[in-house]
Design a protein around this motif. Structure first.
Motif, short mmCIF file in Angstrom:
data_model
loop_
_atom_site.label_atom_id
_atom_site.label_comp_id
_atom_site.label_asym_id
_atom_site.label_seq_id
_atom_site.Cartn_x
_atom_site.Cartn_y
_atom_site.Cartn_z
N VAL A 1 89.17 2.42 51.43
CA VAL A 1 90.00 2.77 50.28
C VAL A 1 90.85 1.55 49.95
N PRO A 2 90.57 0.89 48.83
CA PRO A 2 91.42 -0.23 48.42
C PRO A 2 92.80 0.31 48.04
N VAL A 3 93.84 -0.37 48.53
CA VAL A 3 95.22 0.03 48.24
C VAL A 3 95.95 -1.19 47.70
N SER A 4 96.49 -1.05 46.49
CA SER A 4 97.23 -2.17 45.90
C SER A 4 98.71 -1.87 45.84
N PHE A 5 99.51 -2.90 46.12
CA PHE A 5 100.96 -2.83 45.97
C PHE A 5 101.31 -3.69 44.77
N ASP A 6 101.69 -3.06 43.66
CA ASP A 6 102.05 -3.79 42.46
C ASP A 6 103.57 -3.80 42.35
N PHE A 7 104.16 -4.98 42.56
CA PHE A 7 105.61 -5.11 42.60
C PHE A 7 106.25 -5.09 41.22
N ILE A 8 105.49 -5.33 40.15
CA ILE A 8 106.04 -5.21 38.80
C ILE A 8 106.10 -3.74 38.40
N LYS A 9 105.00 -3.03 38.61
CA LYS A 9 104.94 -1.61 38.23
C LYS A 9 105.59 -0.70 39.27
N LYS A 10 105.87 -1.24 40.46
CA LYS A 10 106.38 -0.46 41.60
C LYS A 10 105.42 0.71 41.89
N GLU A 11 104.14 0.34 42.07
CA GLU A 11 103.11 1.32 42.34
C GLU A 11 102.33 0.98 43.60
N VAL A 12 102.13 2.00 44.40
CA VAL A 12 101.16 1.94 45.49
C VAL A 12 99.97 2.71 44.95
N ARG A 13 98.85 2.03 44.73
CA ARG A 13 97.70 2.67 44.12
C ARG A 13 96.55 2.78 45.13
N PHE A 14 96.09 4.01 45.34
CA PHE A 14 94.90 4.27 46.14
C PHE A 14 93.73 4.30 45.17
N HIS A 15 92.86 3.31 45.26
CA HIS A 15 91.68 3.22 44.40
C HIS A 15 90.57 4.07 45.00
N SER A 16 89.49 4.24 44.26
CA SER A 16 88.35 5.03 44.74
C SER A 16 87.76 4.42 46.00
N ALA A 17 87.36 5.29 46.91
CA ALA A 17 86.76 4.85 48.17
C ALA A 17 85.43 4.15 47.92
N VAL A 18 85.15 3.16 48.74
CA VAL A 18 83.93 2.36 48.62
C VAL A 18 83.20 2.42 49.97
N LEU A 19 81.91 2.72 49.94
CA LEU A 19 81.09 2.70 51.15
C LEU A 19 80.33 1.37 51.17
N ILE A 20 80.47 0.63 52.24
CA ILE A 20 79.85 -0.69 52.36
C ILE A 20 78.45 -0.52 52.92
N THR A 21 77.46 -0.85 52.11
CA THR A 21 76.07 -0.65 52.53
C THR A 21 75.20 -1.88 52.39
N GLY A 22 75.67 -2.86 51.64
CA GLY A 22 74.81 -4.00 51.32
C GLY A 22 75.27 -5.31 51.91
N ASP A 23 75.05 -6.35 51.13
CA ASP A 23 75.39 -7.72 51.49
C ASP A 23 76.90 -7.87 51.56
N ILE A 24 77.42 -8.22 52.71
CA ILE A 24 78.86 -8.32 52.94
C ILE A 24 79.51 -9.33 51.98
N ASN A 25 78.88 -10.46 51.75
CA ASN A 25 79.47 -11.47 50.87
C ASN A 25 79.57 -10.96 49.43
N GLN A 26 78.55 -10.27 48.95
CA GLN A 26 78.60 -9.70 47.60
C GLN A 26 79.63 -8.57 47.53
N GLU A 27 79.67 -7.76 48.57
CA GLU A 27 80.65 -6.66 48.62
C GLU A 27 82.07 -7.23 48.55
N LEU A 28 82.30 -8.37 49.21
CA LEU A 28 83.62 -9.00 49.20
C LEU A 28 84.01 -9.44 47.79
#
Length: 170
Positions: free
Chosen positions: A125-152
């Motif tokens: 689950v990507p989680v972003s801390f946006d200090f301008i918006k004062k938001e902790v955002r939980f983005h959609s979950a991602v399942l890692i299944t492929g090429d690690i470098n491309q996934e990155l």
């Protein structure tokens, strides 16, 4: 939902007992306090990786009690395997990681969080801390299944419009 000091939590966590919270951008010690406030407000038990050198008196007991796991960053020594085993050993396990691996400016992120997710077969689950918006955002979950470098590459794009505490360090 409010965390504190005007911060809001946006998004939802997966209804699964095991996943990784990948928090970015990580440019300041303030990120830790935003994370802890968020975890407490959501009543979550999250284990997190942090540099081992901070696990000393007088804060070692506190860090360990709130889920801290010290990591020796001077050399690679099986952290991925250790975390995969933690996922296997527990019915419920949430691991928080800063993919950048440091608060300092860095071009390349560490791939360990992707390796852990792939080997343990758990979503990130990507989680972003946006200090301008004062938001902790939980983005959609991602399942890692492929090429690690491309996934990155794809994973980093999720954080492209997020304002860090210290934007010059991104």
């Amino acid at each position: 939902m409010m965390v504190c000091f005007g911060w809001k939590i946006i998004g939802e966590l997966p209804k699964q007992p095991k996943f990784i919270l990948a928090v970015a951008p990580h440019t300041s010690n303030w990120d830790f306090f935003v994370a802890i406030a968020s975890v407490f407000s959501l009543n979550l038990k999250v284990s997190f990786l942090a540099k081992g050198s901070i696990f000393r008196w007088p804060v070692k007991s506190l860090l360990t009690a709130i889920g801290g796991i010290g990591v020796d960053r001077s050399h690679s020594h099986g952290v991925v395997g250790q975390m995969v085993e933690e996922f296997k050993a527990h019915e419920q396990f949430i691991l928080g990681i800063a993919p950048e691996g440091t608060r300092s400016k860095t071009i390349e992120w560490k791939t360990g969080f992707l390796q852990i997710a792939k080997q343990a077969n758990v979503p990130i689950v990507p989680v972003s801390f946006d200090f301008i918006k004062k938001e902790v955002r939980f983005h959609s979950a991602v399942l890692i299944t492929g090429d690690i470098n491309q996934e990155l590459v794809e994973f980093k794009q999720i954080f492209a419009d997020v304002c860090a505490k210290n934007p010059q360090a991104v």
